[in-house]
Design a protein around this motif. Sequence first.
Motif, PDB file in Angstrom:
ATOM      1  N   ILE A 355       5.639  -5.843   9.334  1.00  0.00           N
ATOM      2  CA  ILE A 355       4.971  -5.826   8.040  1.00  0.00           C
ATOM      3  C   ILE A 355       4.145  -7.095   7.878  1.00  0.00           C
ATOM      4  CG2 ILE A 355       5.266  -5.709   5.537  1.00  0.00           C
ATOM      5  CD1 ILE A 355       8.020  -4.487   6.055  1.00  0.00           C
ATOM      6  N   ARG A 356       2.938  -6.907   7.398  1.00  0.00           N
ATOM      7  CA  ARG A 356       2.082  -8.027   7.041  1.00  0.00           C
ATOM      8  C   ARG A 356       1.633  -7.829   5.603  1.00  0.00           C
ATOM      9  NH1 ARG A 356      -2.053  -8.782  11.438  1.00  0.00           N
ATOM     10  NH2 ARG A 356      -2.968  -6.913  10.506  1.00  0.00           N
ATOM     11  N   LYS A 357       1.795  -8.873   4.793  1.00  0.00           N
ATOM     12  CA  LYS A 357       1.430  -8.802   3.388  1.00  0.00           C
ATOM     13  C   LYS A 357       0.453  -9.915   3.067  1.00  0.00           C
ATOM     14  CE  LYS A 357       3.381  -8.841  -1.299  1.00  0.00           C
ATOM     15  NZ  LYS A 357       4.630  -8.962  -2.097  1.00  0.00           N
ATOM     16  N   ASP A 358      -0.739  -9.523   2.624  1.00  0.00           N
ATOM     17  CA  ASP A 358      -1.785 -10.483   2.269  1.00  0.00           C
ATOM     18  C   ASP A 358      -2.054 -11.458   3.402  1.00  0.00           C
ATOM     19  OD1 ASP A 358      -3.773 -11.370   0.605  1.00  0.00           O
ATOM     20  OD2 ASP A 358      -2.476 -12.685  -0.573  1.00  0.00           O
ATOM     21  N   GLY A 359      -2.059 -10.936   4.626  1.00  0.00           N
ATOM     22  CA  GLY A 359      -2.394 -11.730   5.805  1.00  0.00           C
ATOM     23  C   GLY A 359      -1.240 -12.443   6.458  1.00  0.00           C
ATOM     24  N   ALA A 360      -0.078 -12.494   5.836  1.00  0.00           N
ATOM     25  CA  ALA A 360       1.071 -13.208   6.387  1.00  0.00           C
ATOM     26  C   ALA A 360       2.159 -12.237   6.817  1.00  0.00           C
ATOM     27  CB  ALA A 360       1.630 -14.188   5.355  1.00  0.00           C
ATOM     28  N   VAL A 361       2.761 -12.504   7.976  1.00  0.00           N
ATOM     29  CA  VAL A 361       3.878 -11.685   8.447  1.00  0.00           C
ATOM     30  C   VAL A 361       5.090 -11.964   7.562  1.00  0.00           C
ATOM     31  CG1 VAL A 361       5.467 -11.277  10.358  1.00  0.00           C
ATOM     32  CG2 VAL A 361       3.031 -11.624  10.810  1.00  0.00           C
ATOM     33  N   VAL A 362       5.744 -10.913   7.124  1.00  0.00           N
ATOM     34  CA  VAL A 362       6.923 -11.061   6.269  1.00  0.00           C
ATOM     35  C   VAL A 362       8.139 -10.505   6.981  1.00  0.00           C
ATOM     36  CG1 VAL A 362       5.605 -11.001   4.132  1.00  0.00           C
ATOM     37  CG2 VAL A 362       6.456  -8.872   5.094  1.00  0.00           C
ATOM     38  N   GLN A 363       9.282 -11.098   6.678  1.00  0.00           N
ATOM     39  CA  GLN A 363      10.527 -10.654   7.268  1.00  0.00           C
ATOM     40  C   GLN A 363      11.374  -9.967   6.207  1.00  0.00           C
ATOM     41  OE1 GLN A 363      11.338 -10.735  10.432  1.00  0.00           O
ATOM     42  NE2 GLN A 363       9.435 -11.781  11.008  1.00  0.00           N
ATOM     43  N   PRO A 364      11.933  -8.822   6.518  1.00  0.00           N
ATOM     44  CA  PRO A 364      12.807  -8.171   5.552  1.00  0.00           C
ATOM     45  C   PRO A 364      14.074  -8.990   5.309  1.00  0.00           C
ATOM     46  CG  PRO A 364      12.397  -6.775   7.474  1.00  0.00           C
ATOM     47  CD  PRO A 364      11.794  -8.086   7.752  1.00  0.00           C
ATOM     48  N   ARG A 365      14.705  -8.747   4.172  1.00  0.00           N
ATOM     49  CA  ARG A 365      15.965  -9.422   3.857  1.00  0.00           C
ATOM     50  C   ARG A 365      17.080  -8.976   4.791  1.00  0.00           C
ATOM     51  NH1 ARG A 365      13.589  -8.451  -1.138  1.00  0.00           N
ATOM     52  NH2 ARG A 365      13.363 -10.289  -2.501  1.00  0.00           N
ATOM     53  N   ASN A 366      16.989  -7.771   5.314  1.00  0.00           N
ATOM     54  CA  ASN A 366      18.011  -7.281   6.230  1.00  0.00           C
ATOM     55  C   ASN A 366      17.361  -6.313   7.203  1.00  0.00           C
ATOM     56  OD1 ASN A 366      18.188  -4.458   5.150  1.00  0.00           O
ATOM     57  ND2 ASN A 366      18.810  -5.554   3.287  1.00  0.00           N
ATOM     58  N   ARG A 367      18.148  -5.784   8.105  1.00  0.00           N
ATOM     59  CA  ARG A 367      17.606  -4.922   9.163  1.00  0.00           C
ATOM     60  C   ARG A 367      17.626  -3.455   8.771  1.00  0.00           C
ATOM     61  NH1 ARG A 367      20.324  -6.323  14.731  1.00  0.00           N
ATOM     62  NH2 ARG A 367      18.749  -4.834  15.401  1.00  0.00           N
TER      63      ARG A 367
END
Length: 544
Positions: A355-367
């Motif tokens: 996932i990329r949000k507004d140009g930055a890669v984001v990490q989910p809170r869990n898997r």
Amino acid sequence: MKRLIVFCCILAVSCVPVLRAEPGIRGDRGHHLNMVYPARAFLEHGGPMIDITKPPYHAKGSGDPANADHNTKAFVAVYDFIMEQLDQYGDMQRKVTQPSSTACSYIIYIPDGVYYVNDTLIYSGPVRKVAGVQREYCIWLRFIGQSRRNTMIRLADDSPGFDDKAHPKPIFSFGKKIDVNPMKANNTIKNLTIDAGKGNPGAIGIRWTSANNGQANELLIRSGDGNGFVGYDFSMGGPCGYFRDIIIQGFDYGIRLGTHKRYFYNPTLEYVTLRNQNKAGILCESGSGTLRSVKSENAVPALKIADAYTHVVLLDSHFVGGNPKNAAMDIVDEGHGIGHLFARHIEISGYGSSIRKDGAVVQPRNRIEYVSDPITKFASDMPDTSMNLPIEEVPFVSWEQDMSKWTTAGAGDGADDSASIQRAMNDTAKSVFYFPKRKYKIGRTVTIPAHIKVVDFMFSRISGSPAFRVSEDSPDPILFRDLCKSGSRPRVFIEQDCRRTVYTELVPGRFGNPGNHPGAKAFLCSTSISRADKDYATRNVDIF
């Protein structure tokens, strides 16, 4: 106990390259149905089905490009016929949202063949509007192909008007005016292929809307050279309903939801396969789509969200192929703000990030799941995750090929048809009951025997409450499909009073279960559910 499982109410996703995806079906299920009907279903025998190859239309499925102009005129002519019937019998010049009579309820049937066309398939002339409100009334439009594998609408190569992506043009359209409009409703397209041909970069496969309820299934939408603007376009405001078992190959975008116009777009899509798109598998520019069991085979992002008025729920999907430079899901601001995503159980491979949000890669809170925005809870001690209730797969009911196993009864003349319908249903040699007349009156409840597997309303109107009761157990689900309208909408139309699974598709009549058989299951697709009141409450049933 009542457990209500509704796709649009399940919020969450799994979004890392190695995911805890749930086992299950991903993408189109590959049914390859041969939809054939008894002779009594067709117009020449008093039924609602119009065979477009018969007089006066004479469409030619010979696969000859020289017939493109002839076939286009045939489809436009049958479209015009439906609109004229709406004018004559539906009172569409009054301020109404539904036609007043099912005398204008028809089905356009397209037998196997390759039908070349060279222009948009839509009614002729200016926009048809309801007097007073000035809204277009593309309503009760139903197109059914004999088979997805062998029934094809093929746009001729280099067709005029399909060359401009800045002004894309649909091959099949369910309206001329892009607005939000509840008067485009109860529409259907299923079981055929739409091919955008070659040299048509501005082509749209289907431009769709159907307010309140509608359906599309068993479709293949493809581009002959990979170009084209979008395969399935939910750009006209108000699309609701259930859309399943769809394959889209090529185009810049497989599916587009919304057009930055802030209209409401609320379709539920399931069992969708997307292949070889040029820019994104799914483009969301407004609305709140609910997506499940999507399989994307792409190097480009499987999902692109590009508007603050977009809220996507994505479940149980598989995004493969990928490109190390791309994210599988991309939330971007292209001048319309940042949209919203809830996703759960997404298997991803080949992409540089999930996932990329507004140009930055984001990490989910869990898997397991991802939520793009702050979580609001009823109480502080509640978990930060969704309930993760199990979702069962929608049943598959095969198409009966033996016409001797189809049966019907009822005069449809205003008299009570319930006794004759019950007698016909009780014949153990039959498995399908169909309603070829435009309207029926049921004065007493009809019980569905265990040997009946399908009730096909053929877009008729049924008056009676409760009209049908499923009370005999069977390992086979019972399918109710294609109702135009029911006459007693505040009360139960289909009652489940056993453990037999009930499956409905495009049935705008109320479902109920009195709760006598805990563990019963019902799959309600484009279907109403009865409200709890002093007379009736639905309980002890798992509803999907």
